[in-house]
Motif scaffolding. Structure first.
Motif, PDB file in Angstrom:
ATOM      1  N   TRP A 145      -7.662   4.082   1.749  1.00  0.00           N
ATOM      2  CA  TRP A 145      -8.838   3.549   1.072  1.00  0.00           C
ATOM      3  C   TRP A 145     -10.104   4.175   1.654  1.00  0.00           C
ATOM      4  O   TRP A 145     -10.184   4.471   2.855  1.00  0.00           O
ATOM      5  N   GLU A 199      -7.803  -8.129  -1.182  1.00  0.00           N
ATOM      6  CA  GLU A 199      -7.094  -6.926  -0.770  1.00  0.00           C
ATOM      7  C   GLU A 199      -5.716  -6.861  -1.417  1.00  0.00           C
ATOM      8  O   GLU A 199      -5.260  -5.777  -1.814  1.00  0.00           O
ATOM      9  N   TYR A 228     -13.675   0.410  -0.630  1.00  0.00           N
ATOM     10  CA  TYR A 228     -14.010  -0.877  -0.036  1.00  0.00           C
ATOM     11  C   TYR A 228     -15.508  -0.866   0.267  1.00  0.00           C
ATOM     12  O   TYR A 228     -15.985  -0.026   1.035  1.00  0.00           O
ATOM     13  N   ARG A 246      -6.729  -3.010   6.048  1.00  0.00           N
ATOM     14  CA  ARG A 246      -6.824  -2.229   4.821  1.00  0.00           C
ATOM     15  C   ARG A 246      -5.939  -0.992   4.891  1.00  0.00           C
ATOM     16  O   ARG A 246      -5.734  -0.420   5.961  1.00  0.00           O
ATOM     17  N   ALA A 248      -3.880  -3.737  -3.586  1.00  0.00           N
ATOM     18  CA  ALA A 248      -3.087  -3.077  -2.552  1.00  0.00           C
ATOM     19  C   ALA A 248      -2.289  -1.884  -3.069  1.00  0.00           C
ATOM     20  O   ALA A 248      -2.093  -0.909  -2.339  1.00  0.00           O
ATOM     21  N   SER A 263     -10.695 -12.972   1.277  1.00  0.00           N
ATOM     22  CA  SER A 263     -10.686 -11.518   1.480  1.00  0.00           C
ATOM     23  C   SER A 263      -9.270 -10.970   1.424  1.00  0.00           C
ATOM     24  O   SER A 263      -9.023  -9.904   0.841  1.00  0.00           O
ATOM     25  N   HIS A 305     -10.639  -6.702   9.630  1.00  0.00           N
ATOM     26  CA  HIS A 305     -10.642  -6.362   8.205  1.00  0.00           C
ATOM     27  C   HIS A 305     -10.287  -4.891   8.016  1.00  0.00           C
ATOM     28  O   HIS A 305      -9.504  -4.534   7.127  1.00  0.00           O
ATOM     29  N   GLU A 319       0.818  -1.212   0.000  1.00  0.00           N
ATOM     30  CA  GLU A 319       0.000   0.000   0.000  1.00  0.00           C
ATOM     31  C   GLU A 319       0.854   1.266   0.000  1.00  0.00           C
ATOM     32  O   GLU A 319       0.375   2.349  -0.352  1.00  0.00           O
TER      33      GLU A 319
END
Length: 401
Positions: free
Chosen positions: A285, A246, A257, A281, A250, A242, A277, A165
């Motif tokens: 995002w 992601e 999301y 992230r 990324a 999941s 979760h 990220e």
């Protein structure tokens, strides 16, 4: 200007000495610790390039995450010996000296400038080219400028296995563009195989190169592979679907999301799942909690991650009063038709997660069977309208299917 990437692995290398993990056991060709050397025009070749004492890991990012071993600046000398087993085409290496990046002490040769900041270390060459080593460096033992506006570098060296990220954030802020050479460094056994490394970096628009690669920054970077617009990821409970979704997005600069499940209010166990979760992230995002998936698909302007279709169809059953059958099931079918139509016409990249319901036992209640059948039919229809479909089992992607 040419850049020699003589090493691409983390401090311990890949395979790591004495490590018995599966990744180190099956890596086909070893990688040495990251070392990147910049062509230094006008700097005369010198004597041997000195190194830190053997076994010295160099400075540390954190107590348990060492920075790759590098030669301190100024380390100017002849073209270094390429690691054994690596072939570099004759004539590709510049004949002048090199400056080693990133530095860990000393001072820069005349004409070079460096800036240490939150994005890492940026070195600007005498001809104005910029190379960013995107890592959280410790306090450097010599005066580096820490002010001044950040500019788009010509090359970014990044540990994408640590935080992909970070690359997405650089793109979001305009520091990585289409003409930026982005190269993976510090790679190691955090990824199971070289093939998996190549798969992930292709998804992230990052170049994976073998040790000894020479890159000319005057050339444009390779054209990234065309990524699928619609991806459907199926899997059972706790399969890792999941996390795979992601991972797919990324390194994107902007992602929305879309959470289709309940917030978890009044249910501590579900709240913990939601929080896990959310914490996983990237911070940049956006998040939308809605069951209007068709509307989101029609209006989206950035990539979407929909997690997931199982909780969505549960909510639709509730909204339509369909658990007892009858006209409620017709309303559910209409909502599914609307979703499939929007999925088929979307203009943004979208990754959706869904439960694979065809591998378990037959539900013993009529409502359970209705839910299974509705979700199974929806999975089939979205699969037929997707460029990419994968099945995730025990954390591993099986597919495309």
């Amino acid at each position: 200007m040419k850049v020699l990437i003589s090493g691409t692995a983390s401090a311990a290398g890949w395979p790591a000495p004495g490590c018995g993990c599966a990744s180190c056991a099956r890596v086909p060709r070893g990688r040495s610790r990251t070392s990147v050397r910049l062509d230094a025009p006008g700097v005369p070749p010198g004597g041997p390039v000195p190194h830190l004492p053997p076994g010295d890991p160099g400075p540390c990012l954190t107590p348990d995450r060492p920075v790759p071993h590098v030669t301190p600046v100024p380390r100017v000398g002849p073209v270094p010996r390429v690691p054994s087993g690596v072939t570099v085409p004759h004539g590709d290496l510049p004949s002048s000296g090199f400056v080693v990046l990133p530095p860990s002490g000393g001072s820069l040769p005349p004409g070079y400038q460096a800036r240490s900041g939150p994005d890492g270390l940026t070195v600007t060459t005498p001809d104005g080219l910029r190379i960013l080593y995107a890592a959280a460096l410790p306090a450097l033992p010599f005066p580096y400028a820490t002010t001044g506006p950040a500019e788009e570098p010509d090359m970014v060296l990044v540990d994408v296995l640590d935080r992909p990220e970070r690359l997405g954030d650089l793109r979001r802020r305009g520091l990585v563009g289409e003409r930026t050479h982005v190269v993976a460094v510090d790679v190691d056994h955090r990824v199971p195989t070289e093939a998996e490394l190549a798969r992930r970096t292709a998804l992230w628009g990052v170049r994976t190169v073998p040790d000894g690669t020479v890159i000319d920054l005057r050339d444009p970077p390779p054209t990234p592979p065309l990524l699928p617009r619609r991806t459907l990821l199926l899997g059972g409970s706790r399969s890792g679907k999941s996390a795979e979704a992601e991972l797919r997005l990324a390194a994107e600069p902007d992602v929305l999301y879309v959470a289709t499940g309940p917030s978890g209010e009044g249910d501590p166990e579900w709240s913990r799942r939601v929080r896990a979760h959310r914490d996983r992230r990237p911070a940049h995002w956006g998040t939308a909690e809605t069951t209007d998936l068709a509307g989101v698909l029609r209006s989206a302007t950035s990539p979407l991650l929909i997690d997931g279709l199982g909780t969505w169809i549960t909510a639709v059953f509730d909204e339509c009063g369909a658990w007892s059958g009858g006209e409620g099931l017709d309303a559910v079918a209409a909502r599914c038709d609307e979703l499939v139509a929007a999925w088929r016409q979307t203009r943004v990249r979208v990754v959706a997660v869904s439960d694979e319901v065809g591998l378990g036992v037959v539900p013993h209640t009529s409502s359970g069977r209705m839910f299974r059948d509705a979700l199974g039919r929806l999975n089939q229809r979205l699969s037929m309208e997707s460029e990419d479909v994968g099945l995730v089992v025990a954390g591993r992607l099986l597919g495309p299917i």
